[in-house]
Design an enzyme around this catalytic site. Sequence first.
Site, PDB file in Angstrom:
ATOM      1  N   ALA A 303     -18.258 -31.593  -4.170  1.00 46.35           N
ATOM      2  CA  ALA A 303     -16.818 -31.715  -3.919  1.00 46.35           C
ATOM      3  C   ALA A 303     -16.470 -31.411  -2.462  1.00 46.35           C
ATOM      4  O   ALA A 303     -16.857 -30.365  -1.935  1.00 46.35           O
ATOM      5  CB  ALA A 303     -16.072 -30.775  -4.842  1.00 46.35           C
ATOM      6  N   PHE A 304     -15.768 -32.343  -1.844  1.00 45.45           N
ATOM      7  CA  PHE A 304     -15.191 -32.131  -0.505  1.00 45.45           C
ATOM      8  C   PHE A 304     -13.738 -31.705  -0.748  1.00 45.45           C
ATOM      9  O   PHE A 304     -12.846 -32.544  -0.839  1.00 45.45           O
ATOM     10  CB  PHE A 304     -15.229 -33.425   0.315  1.00 45.45           C
ATOM     11  CG  PHE A 304     -16.598 -33.857   0.756  1.00 45.45           C
ATOM     12  CD1 PHE A 304     -17.560 -34.243  -0.159  1.00 45.45           C
ATOM     13  CD2 PHE A 304     -16.926 -33.893   2.102  1.00 45.45           C
ATOM     14  CE1 PHE A 304     -18.832 -34.648   0.250  1.00 45.45           C
ATOM     15  CE2 PHE A 304     -18.186 -34.289   2.527  1.00 45.45           C
ATOM     16  CZ  PHE A 304     -19.142 -34.671   1.591  1.00 45.45           C
ATOM     17  N   ASP A 305     -13.532 -30.411  -0.865  1.00 49.56           N
ATOM     18  CA  ASP A 305     -12.236 -29.963  -1.375  1.00 49.56           C
ATOM     19  C   ASP A 305     -11.075 -30.236  -0.426  1.00 49.56           C
ATOM     20  O   ASP A 305      -9.934 -30.308  -0.858  1.00 49.56           O
ATOM     21  CB  ASP A 305     -12.289 -28.481  -1.736  1.00 49.56           C
ATOM     22  CG  ASP A 305     -13.134 -28.242  -2.984  1.00 49.56           C
ATOM     23  OD1 ASP A 305     -13.113 -29.109  -3.876  1.00 49.56           O
ATOM     24  OD2 ASP A 305     -13.814 -27.214  -3.058  1.00 49.56           O
ATOM     25  N   GLY A 307     -11.054 -32.995   2.091  1.00 49.63           N
ATOM     26  CA  GLY A 307     -10.886 -34.437   2.273  1.00 49.63           C
ATOM     27  C   GLY A 307     -10.769 -35.222   0.979  1.00 49.63           C
ATOM     28  O   GLY A 307     -10.282 -36.348   0.978  1.00 49.63           O
ATOM     29  N   GLU A 308     -11.244 -34.668  -0.132  1.00 44.24           N
ATOM     30  CA  GLU A 308     -11.165 -35.392  -1.398  1.00 44.24           C
ATOM     31  C   GLU A 308     -10.011 -34.920  -2.276  1.00 44.24           C
ATOM     32  O   GLU A 308      -9.549 -35.663  -3.135  1.00 44.24           O
ATOM     33  CB  GLU A 308     -12.474 -35.232  -2.189  1.00 44.24           C
ATOM     34  CG  GLU A 308     -13.632 -36.005  -1.577  1.00 44.24           C
ATOM     35  CD  GLU A 308     -14.934 -35.851  -2.363  1.00 44.24           C
ATOM     36  OE1 GLU A 308     -15.802 -36.712  -2.213  1.00 44.24           O
ATOM     37  OE2 GLU A 308     -15.092 -34.863  -3.105  1.00 44.24           O
ATOM     38  N   ASN A 388     -12.265 -25.497 -10.835  1.00 47.40           N
ATOM     39  CA  ASN A 388     -12.614 -24.199 -11.400  1.00 47.40           C
ATOM     40  C   ASN A 388     -12.526 -23.073 -10.386  1.00 47.40           C
ATOM     41  O   ASN A 388     -12.410 -21.913 -10.739  1.00 47.40           O
ATOM     42  CB  ASN A 388     -14.026 -24.257 -11.983  1.00 47.40           C
ATOM     43  CG  ASN A 388     -15.035 -24.858 -11.021  1.00 47.40           C
ATOM     44  OD1 ASN A 388     -14.844 -25.968 -10.524  1.00 47.40           O
ATOM     45  ND2 ASN A 388     -16.093 -24.138 -10.717  1.00 47.40           N
ATOM     46  N   TYR A 389     -12.593 -23.410  -9.077  1.00 47.44           N
ATOM     47  CA  TYR A 389     -12.636 -22.369  -8.048  1.00 47.44           C
ATOM     48  C   TYR A 389     -11.264 -22.060  -7.472  1.00 47.44           C
ATOM     49  O   TYR A 389     -10.382 -22.923  -7.431  1.00 47.44           O
ATOM     50  CB  TYR A 389     -13.550 -22.810  -6.892  1.00 47.44           C
ATOM     51  CG  TYR A 389     -14.877 -22.098  -6.919  1.00 47.44           C
ATOM     52  CD1 TYR A 389     -15.017 -20.845  -6.347  1.00 47.44           C
ATOM     53  CD2 TYR A 389     -15.982 -22.662  -7.543  1.00 47.44           C
ATOM     54  CE1 TYR A 389     -16.222 -20.173  -6.379  1.00 47.44           C
ATOM     55  CE2 TYR A 389     -17.197 -21.987  -7.587  1.00 47.44           C
ATOM     56  CZ  TYR A 389     -17.313 -20.750  -7.007  1.00 47.44           C
ATOM     57  OH  TYR A 389     -18.507 -20.077  -7.049  1.00 47.44           O
ATOM     58  N   HIS A 439     -25.662 -23.444  -6.236  1.00 42.70           N
ATOM     59  CA  HIS A 439     -24.859 -24.310  -5.370  1.00 42.70           C
ATOM     60  C   HIS A 439     -24.559 -23.575  -4.078  1.00 42.70           C
ATOM     61  O   HIS A 439     -24.906 -22.396  -3.923  1.00 42.70           O
ATOM     62  CB  HIS A 439     -23.560 -24.720  -6.074  1.00 42.70           C
ATOM     63  CG  HIS A 439     -22.688 -23.543  -6.433  1.00 42.70           C
ATOM     64  ND1 HIS A 439     -22.903 -22.773  -7.555  1.00 42.70           N
ATOM     65  CD2 HIS A 439     -21.626 -22.990  -5.804  1.00 42.70           C
ATOM     66  CE1 HIS A 439     -22.006 -21.812  -7.603  1.00 42.70           C
ATOM     67  NE2 HIS A 439     -21.214 -21.908  -6.545  1.00 42.70           N
ATOM     68  N   HIS A 441     -21.406 -23.264  -0.846  1.00 40.17           N
ATOM     69  CA  HIS A 441     -20.038 -23.618  -0.409  1.00 40.17           C
ATOM     70  C   HIS A 441     -20.059 -23.674   1.108  1.00 40.17           C
ATOM     71  O   HIS A 441     -20.260 -22.641   1.750  1.00 40.17           O
ATOM     72  CB  HIS A 441     -19.021 -22.554  -0.808  1.00 40.17           C
ATOM     73  CG  HIS A 441     -18.976 -22.250  -2.272  1.00 40.17           C
ATOM     74  ND1 HIS A 441     -17.934 -22.649  -3.074  1.00 40.17           N
ATOM     75  CD2 HIS A 441     -19.823 -21.569  -3.067  1.00 40.17           C
ATOM     76  CE1 HIS A 441     -18.153 -22.228  -4.311  1.00 40.17           C
ATOM     77  NE2 HIS A 441     -19.282 -21.563  -4.336  1.00 40.17           N
ATOM     78  N   HIS A 600     -24.908 -19.686  -3.195  1.00 41.74           N
ATOM     79  CA  HIS A 600     -24.478 -19.064  -4.448  1.00 41.74           C
ATOM     80  C   HIS A 600     -25.476 -19.294  -5.580  1.00 41.74           C
ATOM     81  O   HIS A 600     -25.494 -20.346  -6.206  1.00 41.74           O
ATOM     82  CB  HIS A 600     -23.087 -19.601  -4.830  1.00 41.74           C
ATOM     83  CG  HIS A 600     -22.391 -18.747  -5.836  1.00 41.74           C
ATOM     84  ND1 HIS A 600     -21.100 -18.972  -6.258  1.00 41.74           N
ATOM     85  CD2 HIS A 600     -22.802 -17.642  -6.506  1.00 41.74           C
ATOM     86  CE1 HIS A 600     -20.774 -18.052  -7.147  1.00 41.74           C
ATOM     87  NE2 HIS A 600     -21.792 -17.240  -7.312  1.00 41.74           N
TER      88      HIS A 600
HETATM   89 CU   LIG Z   1     -19.960 -20.565  -5.876  1.00 42.69          CU
END
Ligand SMILES: [Cu+2]
Length: 657
Positions: A303-305, A307-308, A388-389, A439, A441, A600
């Site tokens: 996920a490009f939080d 730009g997306e 979710n974040y 993952h 970030h 993470h």
């Molecule tokens: Cu994480």
Amino acid sequence: MQVSNRIVASHPLDPLAADEITRVASVVRASTEFAALSERIRFITFDLREPAKEDVIAWERERATLPAREAEVVLLDKGDGSTHEVVVSLDEGVPVSWRRLEGVQPMAVVAELTEAEELVRLDPRFQAALQRRGITDFEGIQVDAWPAGHFGHPDEEGMRLARCVAFVRPHPRDNDWAHPIDGVIALVDLNRVEVLRVDDHGVVPVPEESGNFDPEAVGRLRDDVRPLEITQPDGPSFTVEGNTVHWQRWQLHVGFTAREGLVLNRVRYRDGNRLRSVLHRASLSEMVVPYGDPSPMHYFKNAFDAGENGVGVAASSLTLGCDCLGEIYYFDATVSDYEGNPVPIPNAICMHEEDFGVLWRHIEWRTGEGEVRRSRRLVISSFSAIGNYDYGFFWYLYQDGTIEYEVKLTGVLSTGAVPPGERPRHGVLVAPGLNAMVHQHYFNMRLDLDVDGVENTVEEVWTEPVPAGRENPHGNAFVARRRPLERESEAQRRVDLASARWWEITNPHVRHRLGEAVAYRLVPGENTVPFAQPDASVMKRAGFIHNHLWVTPYDPDERYSAGEYPNQHPGAAGLPEWTAADRRIADRDVVVWYTFGHHHVPRPEDWPVMPVARIGFSLKPVGFFERNPALDVPPPLPHEGHCEPGRHREAQAEDGR
Ligand SMILES: [Cu+2]
């Protein structure tokens, strides 16, 4: 304290207000270009088209009329999939430019994702897959639409897509991430509003244990937490005019965009009678969260939080006592909906002062006497809930000239299921059968530093041991060395613990009294490197994660480190593309791009909701001031305590002990 939405901009960088968005939308709708588009046209974002940097600086100097005020709008024609970039003059009430783009996907908006989710929930193929898992209550299913990414599948070319996974959610407030339905994934064409495919990769039992974390679910709460009140009887030490903030020696402008969220502009420090520039503009230019699980359920999760999805669009309204504590000043923000209506986010940005322990101290051990000062910092922050974040974006200004940025990561882990008795290879069990995948970030900051002026040179500083021998007879010697980064290719660097590497943004034209160029040091904090293969999709699409440091010559059109439209983009856009020209960067207006990553590998303690993890960096003055600039911070006031170093020592002596 709260501010209402401003009617008239008072600063050239003020974000668009609600009435400006309404006006811009009506100008766009009334244009001939708009009339030529399909009926399925949608508004994606509205933002201020920032005036030229030199115009902002000239306005500050002369306080003349505001530079021409313009807005930039991104439209999506769902009829033919085209994207349109429109610049509107707010002064004239007309479109200034209209650009049609093919083959790009602007950020997804909430309305189209929820539309896709509902479509999947009702799809007979999807329901049949659920029935194979014994699930018949489709009302209690939460579908979660993810950005589709770009994996070169020929049947996905040119379409606007989302990949949808699903969770069991027995009631609306239930933490559905506890109950992933593994194996089922749907592909949705967002423009045609159609489920293209539902794939079933095999049944895995849905983890059953509740992941709820509301007080009811937690049970008995600890009863030894007594009230903690933060009071500032005379109010905070900052003043606010519009979006301009004065706090002690600092002065800055608070901005906000749909994509980046919180922006700091024109950060300057009053040093005697000089107002000295440090940063012209600083923002989160992009984020990406690559997952390390190759299964069909998770490989696409990149996920490009920004730009997306839009970090600003996802900003939460903050509440006193929960998100912020004490004497709070809030800034409101305004984003927009699919139809081009303004959507207010009251209290989107929180500002307050915090006590931050000891600022500086020395007590003379022989006498027990000395001086101590307490540190105070100005905190400007926002929180965005994206899937979710939850991410908190925090800027801190300190009395010693330091600027710090911190991301707070919290929220709920992204999950999958594994068969009973199995342990996930690419994740960690956080509850029975519940897999929290490994993952990372990554955050990339666009830092347009102007240290004491626009023309700066970035220098790399590192430390090396002196070889044993005549120059190092005792073996203890080491030296800090530095070199200017002359071209973009030299300024693609990673953090290196072995050489204590950091970077300093210097102004070679301004020297402090000891003869060195004034500077600000970029001090890296926690960081990591990517583990994806070099040809993996995410490595191409998020090229900025290859390096922690990038430096480019200032170009107002180079804004986002993964390019203007990262959504489903095949890659190589943004920093890798711009820096291929290998432009000269020494002694000119430069932009520093800093990438930092949180690695993470989840812990059971990150479940069911993750305690905040913090990651960031700081900018520290180096020879910018002649000596400690915080010497003039006064000792605490009498009502704040009895700060008299040596008092206890004297008392002991009098007691004859
Ligand atoms: Cu994480």
